[in-house]
Design a protein around this motif. Structure first.
Motif, mmCIF file in Angstrom:
data_model
loop_
_atom_site.group_PDB
_atom_site.id
_atom_site.type_symbol
_atom_site.label_atom_id
_atom_site.label_comp_id
_atom_site.label_asym_id
_atom_site.label_seq_id
_atom_site.Cartn_x
_atom_site.Cartn_y
_atom_site.Cartn_z
ATOM 1 N N SER A 16 0.833 -1.207 0.000
ATOM 2 C CA SER A 16 0.000 0.000 0.000
ATOM 3 C C SER A 16 0.867 1.257 0.000
ATOM 4 C CB SER A 16 -0.918 0.002 1.219
ATOM 5 O OG SER A 16 -1.840 -1.064 1.154
ATOM 6 N N ASP A 17 1.953 1.229 0.779
ATOM 7 C CA ASP A 17 2.854 2.380 0.809
ATOM 8 C C ASP A 17 3.491 2.616 -0.551
ATOM 9 O OD1 ASP A 17 2.296 2.847 3.423
ATOM 10 O OD2 ASP A 17 4.169 2.051 4.222
ATOM 11 N N ALA A 19 2.166 1.795 -3.480
ATOM 12 C CA ALA A 19 1.132 2.335 -4.363
ATOM 13 C C ALA A 19 0.847 3.793 -4.022
ATOM 14 C CB ALA A 19 -0.143 1.497 -4.245
ATOM 15 N N GLY A 20 0.726 4.087 -2.724
ATOM 16 C CA GLY A 20 0.468 5.464 -2.323
ATOM 17 C C GLY A 20 1.628 6.379 -2.657
ATOM 18 N N ALA A 36 -6.976 8.433 1.184
ATOM 19 C CA ALA A 36 -6.852 6.991 1.378
ATOM 20 C C ALA A 36 -7.506 6.550 2.679
ATOM 21 C CB ALA A 36 -5.375 6.586 1.371
ATOM 22 N N LEU A 211 -7.062 6.042 -4.774
ATOM 23 C CA LEU A 211 -6.528 6.360 -3.456
ATOM 24 C C LEU A 211 -7.330 5.664 -2.353
ATOM 25 C CD1 LEU A 211 -5.673 10.167 -3.768
ATOM 26 C CD2 LEU A 211 -4.081 8.258 -3.525
ATOM 27 N N VAL A 214 -6.109 2.226 -2.105
ATOM 28 C CA VAL A 214 -4.868 2.198 -1.326
ATOM 29 C C VAL A 214 -5.203 2.185 0.168
ATOM 30 C CG1 VAL A 214 -2.789 3.493 -0.691
ATOM 31 C CG2 VAL A 214 -3.452 3.310 -3.092
ATOM 32 N N ASP A 218 -4.384 -0.480 3.310
ATOM 33 C CA ASP A 218 -3.886 -0.115 4.635
ATOM 34 C C ASP A 218 -4.798 -0.671 5.720
ATOM 35 O OD1 ASP A 218 -2.129 1.666 6.414
ATOM 36 O OD2 ASP A 218 -4.128 2.438 6.857
ATOM 37 N N THR A 248 8.316 -2.293 0.665
ATOM 38 C CA THR A 248 8.222 -1.174 -0.275
ATOM 39 C C THR A 248 9.484 -1.074 -1.119
ATOM 40 O OG1 THR A 248 6.826 0.039 1.286
ATOM 41 C CG2 THR A 248 7.849 1.317 -0.476
#
Length: 280
Positions: A16-17, A19-20, A36, A211, A214, A218, A248
């Protein structure tokens, strides 16, 4: 099973990090995180309403307090982290923020949690590995304010993990809902009060759904961590759930072909070595 769930939370958090992070290249980081988190809040609200309609009343206890504290500390940590990044270098800020897992480990030990020497060695190696994987600057002068903000972010991230565990031990669903309510409120307040607005672009209409997805990732990581924490030692689960910077980093290497610095490779190897001690 506890170890697997905690590791899965790191995998989902790290993904998720990643992608964000792709959105923060053109959108203000606080805006990215805020939208998000709204996605996660929408999902948790639906889940909570389904439970209420089915007649499942939230358990008695302090879950609203723990959930709110988890959300506020997590959101404040993010604001401090991004503010530190805007003022300092990532090679200084990221490794300091990555040490947040020390907070729940310290609290867990002070409350009587005990583990074997091998597990203790593994936890120490994984913490060192995460810091090294963040690519620390070994030379150069760092400003005082970025360092202080990064240290504040680390403390807030660690406290958020601890409060999340405490709330989940009472009732996971309403605790996570309270966490999302508090984090969204805190982030939107910071967004509104930021002098001149947070640096970076704005969220376009087409960015809202991705978003929110995402944020859903999380949220899934929060659920995995909470379930793991209710079945294991918070000191151990917190470290296993804090390996997301390594995930990540590996996604960036695999999908963006980013070259890893030698110290980052050493960090990944150290983390794997520590993991071997914990799961043996």
């Amino acid at each position: 099973m506890v170890t697997l769930l905690a590791l899965c939370s790191s995998l989902v958090w790290g993904t998720s990090d990643f992608a964000g992070g792709s959105f923060t290249k053109r959108i203000a980081a606080v805006r990215v995180v805020g939208v998000a988190q709204i996605g996660g809040l929408v999902i948790m609200t639906v889940v909570l309403l389904v439970r209420l309609v089915a007649g499942e009343v939230p358990a008695d206890g302090l879950w609203p307090l723990y959930g709110a504290l988890a959300g506020i500390t997590g959101a404040v940590g993010l604001v401090c982290f991004y503010a530190a990044l805007s003022l300092g270098t990532m090679g200084v800020v990221s490794p300091i923020a990555a040490m947040g897992a020390i907070v729940p480990v310290t609290i867990g030990i002070s409350r009587g949690e005990r583990f074997s020497v091998a597990v203790g060695i593994g936890l120490a190696l994984m913490l060192i590995g995460v810091v090294l994987a963040s690519g620390p600057e070994l030379s150069g002068d760092a400003g005082r304010l970025p360092v202080l903000l990064a240290a504040c972010a680390a403390c807030c991230f660690g406290l958020s993990l601890f409060f999340m565990n405490e709330g989940a031990a009472i009732d996971i669903v309403p605790a996570l809902w309270a966490m999302r309510v508090a984090s969204v409120a805190t982030l939107l307040t910071a967004w509104w009060l930021w002098p001149g607005g947070p640096p970076g672009g704005s969220v376009r209409r087409r960015d809202v759904l991705p978003l929110m997805l995402v944020g859903s990732g999380d949220l899934a990581a929060n659920v995995l961590f909470s379930v793991a924490a209710t079945g294991g030692l918070v000191s151990v689960v917190s470290v296993l759930g804090s390996l997301y910077p390594v995930v990540t980093l590996l996604w960036a290497r695999a999908l963006l072909d980013e070259r890893l610095r030698p110290i980052q490779l050493a960090g990944v190897a150290t983390t794997v070595a520590g993991l071997a001690f914990v799961v043996q």
